[in-house]
Design a protein around this motif. Sequence first.
Motif, PDB file in Angstrom:
ATOM      1  N   ALA A 109       0.827  -1.202   0.000  1.00 15.31           N
ATOM      2  CA  ALA A 109       0.000   0.000   0.000  1.00 15.31           C
ATOM      3  C   ALA A 109       0.864   1.255   0.000  1.00 15.31           C
ATOM      4  CB  ALA A 109      -0.928  -0.004   1.209  1.00 15.31           C
ATOM      5  N   ALA A 110       1.895   1.237   0.837  1.00 18.00           N
ATOM      6  CA  ALA A 110       2.772   2.407   0.906  1.00 18.00           C
ATOM      7  C   ALA A 110       3.513   2.577  -0.415  1.00 18.00           C
ATOM      8  CB  ALA A 110       3.757   2.251   2.055  1.00 18.00           C
TER       9      ALA A 110
ATOM     10  N   ALA B 170       9.671   1.297  -3.133  1.00 19.57           N
ATOM     11  CA  ALA B 170       9.278   2.079  -4.297  1.00 19.57           C
ATOM     12  C   ALA B 170      10.369   3.058  -4.701  1.00 19.57           C
ATOM     13  CB  ALA B 170       7.977   2.823  -4.002  1.00 19.57           C
ATOM     14  N   MET B 171      11.008   3.643  -3.722  1.00 21.77           N
ATOM     15  CA  MET B 171      12.074   4.606  -4.013  1.00 21.77           C
ATOM     16  C   MET B 171      13.249   3.902  -4.692  1.00 21.77           C
ATOM     17  SD  MET B 171      11.014   7.617  -3.076  1.00 21.77           S
ATOM     18  CE  MET B 171      12.314   8.792  -2.640  1.00 21.77           C
TER      19      MET B 171
ATOM     20  N   ILE C 129       5.471   9.385  -7.668  1.00 20.14           N
ATOM     21  CA  ILE C 129       6.506   9.334  -8.708  1.00 20.14           C
ATOM     22  C   ILE C 129       5.885   9.574 -10.086  1.00 20.14           C
ATOM     23  CG2 ILE C 129       8.152   7.801  -9.859  1.00 20.14           C
ATOM     24  CD1 ILE C 129       8.658   6.527  -7.084  1.00 20.14           C
ATOM     25  N   LYS C 130       4.740   8.954 -10.267  1.00 14.86           N
ATOM     26  CA  LYS C 130       4.045   9.124 -11.537  1.00 14.86           C
ATOM     27  C   LYS C 130       3.685  10.588 -11.780  1.00 14.86           C
ATOM     28  CE  LYS C 130      -0.042   7.472 -12.105  1.00 14.86           C
ATOM     29  NZ  LYS C 130      -1.085   6.475 -11.755  1.00 14.86           N
TER      30      LYS C 130
ATOM     31  N   LEU D 279      15.524   6.258  -6.964  1.00 12.19           N
ATOM     32  CA  LEU D 279      15.519   7.592  -6.367  1.00 12.19           C
ATOM     33  C   LEU D 279      16.322   7.578  -5.077  1.00 12.19           C
ATOM     34  CD1 LEU D 279      11.809   8.643  -6.909  1.00 12.19           C
ATOM     35  CD2 LEU D 279      13.837   9.420  -8.151  1.00 12.19           C
ATOM     36  N   GLU D 280      17.022   8.622  -4.878  1.00 11.86           N
ATOM     37  CA  GLU D 280      17.828   8.749  -3.686  1.00 11.86           C
ATOM     38  C   GLU D 280      16.941   9.111  -2.487  1.00 11.86           C
ATOM     39  OE1 GLU D 280      21.904  10.978  -2.804  1.00 11.86           O
ATOM     40  OE2 GLU D 280      20.958  11.509  -4.729  1.00 11.86           O
ATOM     41  N   ILE D 281      17.359   8.670  -1.314  1.00 12.06           N
ATOM     42  CA  ILE D 281      16.646   9.088  -0.109  1.00 12.06           C
ATOM     43  C   ILE D 281      17.637   9.744   0.841  1.00 12.06           C
ATOM     44  CG2 ILE D 281      15.100   8.403   1.743  1.00 12.06           C
ATOM     45  CD1 ILE D 281      14.558   5.822   0.331  1.00 12.06           C
TER      46      ILE D 281
END
Lengths: 341, 341
Positions: B163-164, B200-201, B172-173, B206-208
């Motif tokens: 879900a998350a 998802a990241m 992102i979309k 994608l960087e966090i």
Amino acid sequence: MPATIKDIKEETGLSLATISKYLNGGNVLPKNREMIEAAVKKLHYEVNEIARGLVTNSTRTIGVSVFDVTDMFCSLILHQIGIELGELGYGLLIVDASNDPERERSNIRFLVNKKVDGILCLPASTNSSVLESAFNAEIPVVLVDRQFRDRSLDGVTINNREAAAKAVNYLIKKGHKKIAVICGNEESTSRERFRGYRDAMEDADLEIPKEYILNDGTATTAYGYEAMQKLLKIKDRPTAVLCTNYGINLGVIMALNEAQVNYPEDISVVGFDNLLLSNVLKTRLTVVEQPMERFGQKGVEILMQRIREKKENKGVNDDGHINVILSTHMFEGESVRDLTV
Amino acid sequence: MPATIKDIKEETGLSLATISKYLNGGNVLPKNREMIEAAVKKLHYEVNEIARGLVTNSTRTIGVSVFDVTDMFCSLILHQIGIELGELGYGLLIVDASNDPERERSNIRFLVNKKVDGILCLPASTNSSVLESAFNAEIPVVLVDRQFRDRSLDGVTINNREAAAKAVNYLIKKGHKKIAVICGNEESTSRERFRGYRDAMEDADLEIPKEYILNDGTATTAYGYEAMQKLLKIKDRPTAVLCTNYGINLGVIMALNEAQVNYPEDISVVGFDNLLLSNVLKTRLTVVEQPMERFGQKGVEILMQRIREKKENKGVNDDGHINVILSTHMFEGESVRDLTV
DNA sequence: CTGTTAGCGCCTTCAG
DNA sequence: CTGAAGGCGCTAACAG
């Protein structure tokens, strides 16, 4: 099968009486005490409250009936009552009427059948007959927040009439003259608050056009929403509106947002209860604050007193009622426009 | 003193057995039926469930333990469970942990001592040991919403991780790359949702940045408020933030309002649960919707099955668990800005 | 269909 | 301080 007192009798060789006495805090020889404790642990023994209740004719459990668990007001009071009762070593049996009087009636009967020692009730019904079974069983009842129309019982409330008048006077002081009200037509609280509104308006010699009075529904968010929409369509729109409870207040805010009407710029809003909502909104609401914790505290206090009296007098005495009136306080947010400047 | 079955025996001259049978829906001669009914009415007789429970070894009562009654999520589930159980002729005993594991433990013990037939639990604790007394007493337990860390039990949840991830993918979309997360560090739900965020990241390469992860507190409104304030101070401010539960979402909105930061213009917000809040805000929130009613429905269903099994097999069978996973749905509000246009 | 008899698990006299 | 006996209100076999 869970262990019983008998099992621990087998385990220790002691008699039932000795064990029972120990379990109830009586004095027992140290070595016996140890034996019992060991057996209790070993067998995971837990007192059977059902059996105990049967003989002591007391369950050390209080029934709490609320009109709607999902209502923030109810749940906060439940929370408080839980703490209060926990400290006293009482358990609580919560039942939810979901605003349905029929359900409430059967809920109360359920509590009675469960032999609760007393009942705290935030009634959904307006008539005391829902509590019939409790009365017949001579179970003490204390009302919280609301009273019945047909007769008054022990309870803890605020002076709703006065509180509403205070709110209206606040608006008047801020220069408002065209003040509308949205309130439920059922519960005692709504009705009293409506009277308070009228009192204040009359005292200030302000006119109340018919369409400023929205009181033909239940005090819910849905009604607040609907009523506010009506109010917005009036030609001679009021400059302020009094919402007589938290739910209505929510609905009003929803309607205003949807219609892109700003508060307090376009219309001022005064409500009841400084609960979660107020903190989440950009514009903090001006409301009549009720002392939420005290409802539970006082309610429990009165109920305990009644339970004690019943035990001592061997019966419910019928001479009058206790009605505690809690004081309220105006919280000044930013939802009222000052028209005097 | 309330009337007992004995009193109505005196009144009617019938035997206890006959009366008992009538009370339990058995067949009785019409004239006897009438006599009993008359006596019941006259004496205001109500079954003593305590005594009944003692002999039937079943109370037709389900215990429900919630982590916090004042939490909207809990109260909605309580509401649903109440309806569900009411239809089945079961009563429910509600206890509130107020987010305190110690209180929760004693609450469960209370339920066990009250001999409830089963327990539905929305745990405040992260470890199954709070339920020890229930296990010892062999009382069926079904978890709702949350699972324990140390072992999994019968329960109904959603796939929190998925879900998350879904929520993050949505962001992102919409062109977001700098996405922060605010979540609790205790309950299974928060932890799983955090993992979903990371999944998802990572999948999107994608960087966090470290300061985009706020997960050093409990999943409350207070923490959401505090965390959002921190987030606003970051030099390289994220364009979007994921709130892993309703409470945090509330706190985030509060912080944004206070800091005069607009959403979705200045920052996009995605949360969980489409509850009251969303309807009250001017800007509707984009959230992951959980099927609130189904938690209660499924929970009750599983529990009833277990209770039945226990009765038939004369004991709890220990072969595996049922874990129902409910599906979720993205509700598109207006709190996410589309950066692709 | 009805009545009699036990007994659920525990507490509470009353003797010892 | 401990034990034995009775009973709380009701249901569950039986027997009639």
